[in-house]
Design a protein around this motif. Structure first.
Motif, mmCIF file in Angstrom:
data_model
loop_
_atom_site.group_PDB
_atom_site.id
_atom_site.type_symbol
_atom_site.label_atom_id
_atom_site.label_comp_id
_atom_site.label_asym_id
_atom_site.label_seq_id
_atom_site.Cartn_x
_atom_site.Cartn_y
_atom_site.Cartn_z
ATOM 1 N N GLY A 298 0.829 -1.196 0.000
ATOM 2 C CA GLY A 298 0.000 0.000 0.000
ATOM 3 C C GLY A 298 0.859 1.239 0.000
ATOM 4 N N THR A 299 0.220 2.381 -0.159
ATOM 5 C CA THR A 299 0.955 3.652 -0.229
ATOM 6 C C THR A 299 0.425 4.644 0.790
ATOM 7 O OG1 THR A 299 -0.565 4.407 -1.966
ATOM 8 C CG2 THR A 299 1.504 3.363 -2.673
ATOM 9 N N TRP A 300 -0.016 4.127 1.933
ATOM 10 C CA TRP A 300 -0.562 5.010 2.957
ATOM 11 C C TRP A 300 0.540 5.820 3.625
ATOM 12 C CZ3 TRP A 300 1.110 4.524 7.973
ATOM 13 C CH2 TRP A 300 1.802 3.342 8.275
ATOM 14 N N ARG A 301 0.135 6.906 4.264
ATOM 15 C CA ARG A 301 1.064 7.692 5.065
ATOM 16 C C ARG A 301 0.273 8.392 6.158
ATOM 17 N NH1 ARG A 301 6.355 10.122 4.540
ATOM 18 N NH2 ARG A 301 6.774 10.968 6.601
ATOM 19 N N GLU A 302 0.413 7.936 7.400
ATOM 20 C CA GLU A 302 -0.342 8.553 8.496
ATOM 21 C C GLU A 302 0.264 9.891 8.858
ATOM 22 O OE1 GLU A 302 -1.006 7.878 13.194
ATOM 23 O OE2 GLU A 302 -1.318 6.120 11.947
ATOM 24 N N SER A 303 -0.601 10.820 9.256
ATOM 25 C CA SER A 303 -0.146 12.138 9.672
ATOM 26 C C SER A 303 0.745 12.035 10.900
ATOM 27 C CB SER A 303 -1.353 13.034 9.988
ATOM 28 O OG SER A 303 -0.940 14.257 10.556
ATOM 29 N N ALA A 304 1.689 12.955 11.015
ATOM 30 C CA ALA A 304 2.607 12.938 12.170
ATOM 31 C C ALA A 304 1.964 13.435 13.447
ATOM 32 C CB ALA A 304 3.839 13.791 11.859
ATOM 33 N N SER A 305 0.822 14.121 13.318
ATOM 34 C CA SER A 305 0.144 14.615 14.505
ATOM 35 C C SER A 305 -1.329 14.268 14.433
ATOM 36 C CB SER A 305 0.307 16.142 14.628
ATOM 37 O OG SER A 305 -0.206 16.773 13.475
ATOM 38 N N PRO A 306 -1.962 14.007 15.588
ATOM 39 C CA PRO A 306 -3.361 13.594 15.583
ATOM 40 C C PRO A 306 -4.278 14.716 15.138
ATOM 41 C CG PRO A 306 -2.595 13.933 17.828
ATOM 42 C CD PRO A 306 -1.387 14.040 16.941
ATOM 43 N N SER A 307 -5.352 14.348 14.434
ATOM 44 C CA SER A 307 -6.330 15.325 13.975
ATOM 45 C C SER A 307 -7.628 15.129 14.721
ATOM 46 C CB SER A 307 -6.548 15.169 12.467
ATOM 47 O OG SER A 307 -6.978 13.847 12.169
ATOM 48 N N GLY A 310 -9.446 11.706 14.766
ATOM 49 C CA GLY A 310 -8.747 10.548 15.309
ATOM 50 C C GLY A 310 -7.621 10.055 14.450
ATOM 51 N N GLN A 311 -7.450 10.608 13.223
ATOM 52 C CA GLN A 311 -6.360 10.160 12.370
ATOM 53 C C GLN A 311 -5.034 10.618 12.976
ATOM 54 O OE1 GLN A 311 -6.662 8.299 9.621
ATOM 55 N NE2 GLN A 311 -8.858 8.172 9.965
ATOM 56 N N GLY A 312 -4.039 9.783 12.895
ATOM 57 C CA GLY A 312 -2.706 10.166 13.355
ATOM 58 C C GLY A 312 -2.430 9.830 14.799
ATOM 59 N N ILE A 313 -3.422 9.281 15.525
ATOM 60 C CA ILE A 313 -3.199 8.986 16.943
ATOM 61 C C ILE A 313 -2.185 7.869 17.114
ATOM 62 C CG2 ILE A 313 -4.294 8.040 19.010
ATOM 63 C CD1 ILE A 313 -6.754 9.610 18.375
ATOM 64 N N GLY A 314 -2.266 6.823 16.292
ATOM 65 C CA GLY A 314 -1.447 5.632 16.490
ATOM 66 C C GLY A 314 0.034 5.896 16.487
ATOM 67 N N LEU A 315 0.582 6.361 15.342
ATOM 68 C CA LEU A 315 2.028 6.545 15.232
ATOM 69 C C LEU A 315 2.526 7.711 16.082
ATOM 70 C CD1 LEU A 315 2.797 5.803 11.471
ATOM 71 C CD2 LEU A 315 2.771 4.269 13.441
ATOM 72 N N SER A 316 1.744 8.794 16.156
ATOM 73 C CA SER A 316 2.177 9.911 16.997
ATOM 74 C C SER A 316 2.204 9.504 18.467
ATOM 75 C CB SER A 316 1.248 11.115 16.800
ATOM 76 O OG SER A 316 -0.072 10.793 17.191
ATOM 77 N N ASN A 317 1.282 8.636 18.858
ATOM 78 C CA ASN A 317 1.278 8.127 20.223
ATOM 79 C C ASN A 317 2.524 7.297 20.500
ATOM 80 O OD1 ASN A 317 0.623 5.871 22.252
ATOM 81 N ND2 ASN A 317 -1.041 7.329 22.633
ATOM 82 N N GLN A 319 5.380 7.469 18.909
ATOM 83 C CA GLN A 319 6.536 8.363 18.916
ATOM 84 C C GLN A 319 6.671 9.083 20.247
ATOM 85 O OE1 GLN A 319 9.119 9.287 16.318
ATOM 86 N NE2 GLN A 319 9.727 9.656 18.431
ATOM 87 N N ALA A 320 5.543 9.531 20.807
ATOM 88 C CA ALA A 320 5.581 10.214 22.106
ATOM 89 C C ALA A 320 6.017 9.264 23.212
ATOM 90 C CB ALA A 320 4.197 10.801 22.422
ATOM 91 N N ARG A 321 5.532 8.027 23.191
ATOM 92 C CA ARG A 321 5.924 7.059 24.223
ATOM 93 C C ARG A 321 7.402 6.712 24.116
ATOM 94 N NH1 ARG A 321 2.232 2.066 23.697
ATOM 95 N NH2 ARG A 321 3.381 1.421 25.559
ATOM 96 N N LEU A 322 7.897 6.547 22.908
ATOM 97 C CA LEU A 322 9.323 6.259 22.726
ATOM 98 C C LEU A 322 10.176 7.409 23.237
ATOM 99 C CD1 LEU A 322 9.227 4.703 19.137
ATOM 100 C CD2 LEU A 322 9.643 3.482 21.270
ATOM 101 N N SER A 323 9.726 8.630 22.978
ATOM 102 C CA SER A 323 10.477 9.799 23.445
ATOM 103 C C SER A 323 10.499 9.876 24.964
ATOM 104 C CB SER A 323 9.858 11.069 22.854
ATOM 105 O OG SER A 323 10.518 12.217 23.330
ATOM 106 N N LYS A 324 9.359 9.573 25.604
ATOM 107 C CA LYS A 324 9.304 9.620 27.067
ATOM 108 C C LYS A 324 10.155 8.526 27.693
ATOM 109 C CE LYS A 324 6.496 13.093 27.375
ATOM 110 N NZ LYS A 324 7.010 14.394 27.892
ATOM 111 N N LEU A 325 10.133 7.343 27.082
ATOM 112 C CA LEU A 325 10.863 6.212 27.660
ATOM 113 C C LEU A 325 12.362 6.307 27.430
ATOM 114 C CD1 LEU A 325 8.533 3.176 26.875
ATOM 115 C CD2 LEU A 325 9.310 3.882 29.133
ATOM 116 N N TYR A 326 12.775 6.710 26.239
ATOM 117 C CA TYR A 326 14.187 6.617 25.866
ATOM 118 C C TYR A 326 14.825 7.958 25.519
ATOM 119 C CZ TYR A 326 12.294 1.928 25.288
ATOM 120 O OH TYR A 326 11.632 0.750 25.493
ATOM 121 N N GLY A 327 14.027 9.024 25.465
ATOM 122 C CA GLY A 327 14.575 10.334 25.170
ATOM 123 C C GLY A 327 15.015 10.510 23.740
#
Length: 358
Positions: A298-307, A310-317, A319-327
């Motif tokens: 497929g050629t999908w691309r999820e937004s980097a920020s949630p709209s 509800g679009q964009g919640i998954g990957l941005s979420n 990314q935020a968790r990875l940043s909090k856990l590992y900086g």
């Protein structure tokens, strides 16, 4: 220092070391220097140590009481200077009398002799007080730093919990929406299977022990429950391959980080294609990091920020968790190909909770 709570004072062992260490060292050096040429003179250093000890015991109690009373620094200094002077004078009287009787010093007028003899004990008591207060302030600074680190950890933990609570409704909404579609289309058998799988998945994910990290093996187990839901919905249109070696199974990973990756690959990629598609999952170690790749047709691309929808919640979420856990703000990357999309997650390779290592 806290005006409403007595600050923690140095331990008895630490007080003993800083209180008697300098005097013992000075007396030992003085005695060793004269023990061969003038053995009797070494007795004078012993008398100095005994006189200091007589003063140091009550002075240690005064130090502790003054510290815990949380007095102003200027008041505490004045009080300690006065008490150390008086104690040094008091213990110098028996020291002078005994030294005179042993013939270590010549008799002299009492008060001038005492003023001279007390200087050694007074100086050592001042050193005792200085080291005690340095140790006390060091303990305060260490405790304050520990409280700040705990506060930061609690804040990070609260943010991670909030992110997890944000992710669970996002997934649940998508799953229920898919079930309702099957019901409307009268695919009751598929809907029933999805409801059963959904119950298993929610039981696994919602009844947890509050951990933010689990082993990769546990994460894959939860992922398998989610994939059962999608297979019940898509059937033969969904093909999944996994390449995960046993050497990476104990690596710690964020709890439920793979489910949003697969959900986006299925929802925005495979499910959008009439013929369906394939998803390839690969987890391998690269130096000090674990790399997890999810490649999907497929050629999908999820937004980097949630709209708002509800679009964009998954990957941005994630990314935020990875940043909090590992900086690491670049732990997640997306590569768009002509006919596929690859999402890569790169995290430190550790086999114990990462928060304990940092």
């Amino acid at each position: 220092m806290d005006a409403h709570q007595a600050p923690e004072s140095p331990s008895r062992l630490l007080t003993l070391v800083i209180g008697w260490g300098p005097c013992t060292l000075a007396s030992s050096i003085g005695a060793l220097a004269v023990i061969h040429d003038a053995p009797r003179q070494a007795l004078f250093d012993l008398l100095l140590w005994l006189a200091y000890s007589l003063a140091a015991f009550p002075f240690a109690w005064i130090l502790r009481s003054t510290w815990r009373a949380n007095l102003r620094f200027s008041v505490a200094v004045a009080l300690l200077m006065l008490t150390s002077f008086l104690l040094a004078m008091l213990v110098s009287i028996p020291q002078y009398e005994l030294a005179t009787r042993l013939g270590l010093i010549r008799p002299a007028p009492l008060w001038p002799a005492l003023l001279i003899r007390m200087q050694g004990s007074w100086f050592l008591l001042i050193i005792f007080a200085a080291l005690y207060w340095v140790a006390g302030y060091s303990i305060l600074a260490m405790k304050r730093r520990e409280r700040e680190e705990q506060a930061v950890a609690l804040a990070r933990d609260a943010e991670l919990i909030a992110l997890r609570y944000q992710l669970q409704p996002h997934f649940l909404f998508n799953a229920l929406n898919a079930i309702s579609t099957l019901v409307v289309e009268r695919h009751t058998d598929q809907a029933a299977r999805m409801i059963a799988r959904l119950g298993d998945f929610l039981r696994l994910t919602l009844i947890g022990d509050g951990r933010h990290e689990v082993s990769l093996a546990e994460e894959l187990n939860a992922t398998a429950s989610y994939l059962d839901i999608e297979r019940a919905r898509l059937g033969d249109r969904l093909s999944i391959t996994m390449q995960v070696g046993p050497e990476v199974m104990l690596c710690r990973v964020p709890w439920l980080f793979m489910q949003p990756l697969l959900e986006n690959a299925i929802r925005h990629g495979v499910a959008m294609r009439p013929e369906g598609g394939r998803i390839d999952v690969d987890a391998s170690r690269h130096g000090d990091h674990l790399c997890v790749r999810v490649r999907s047709d497929g050629t999908w691309r999820e937004s980097a920020s949630p709209s708002l929808d509800g679009q964009g919640i998954g990957l941005s979420n994630i990314q935020a968790r990875l940043s909090k856990l590992y900086g690491d703000t670049d732990a997640l990357s997306i590569k768009q190909g002509q006919e596929d999309v690859t999402v890569t997650v790169r995290i430190p390779f550790v086999t114990h909770p990462y928060s304990e290592a940092s």
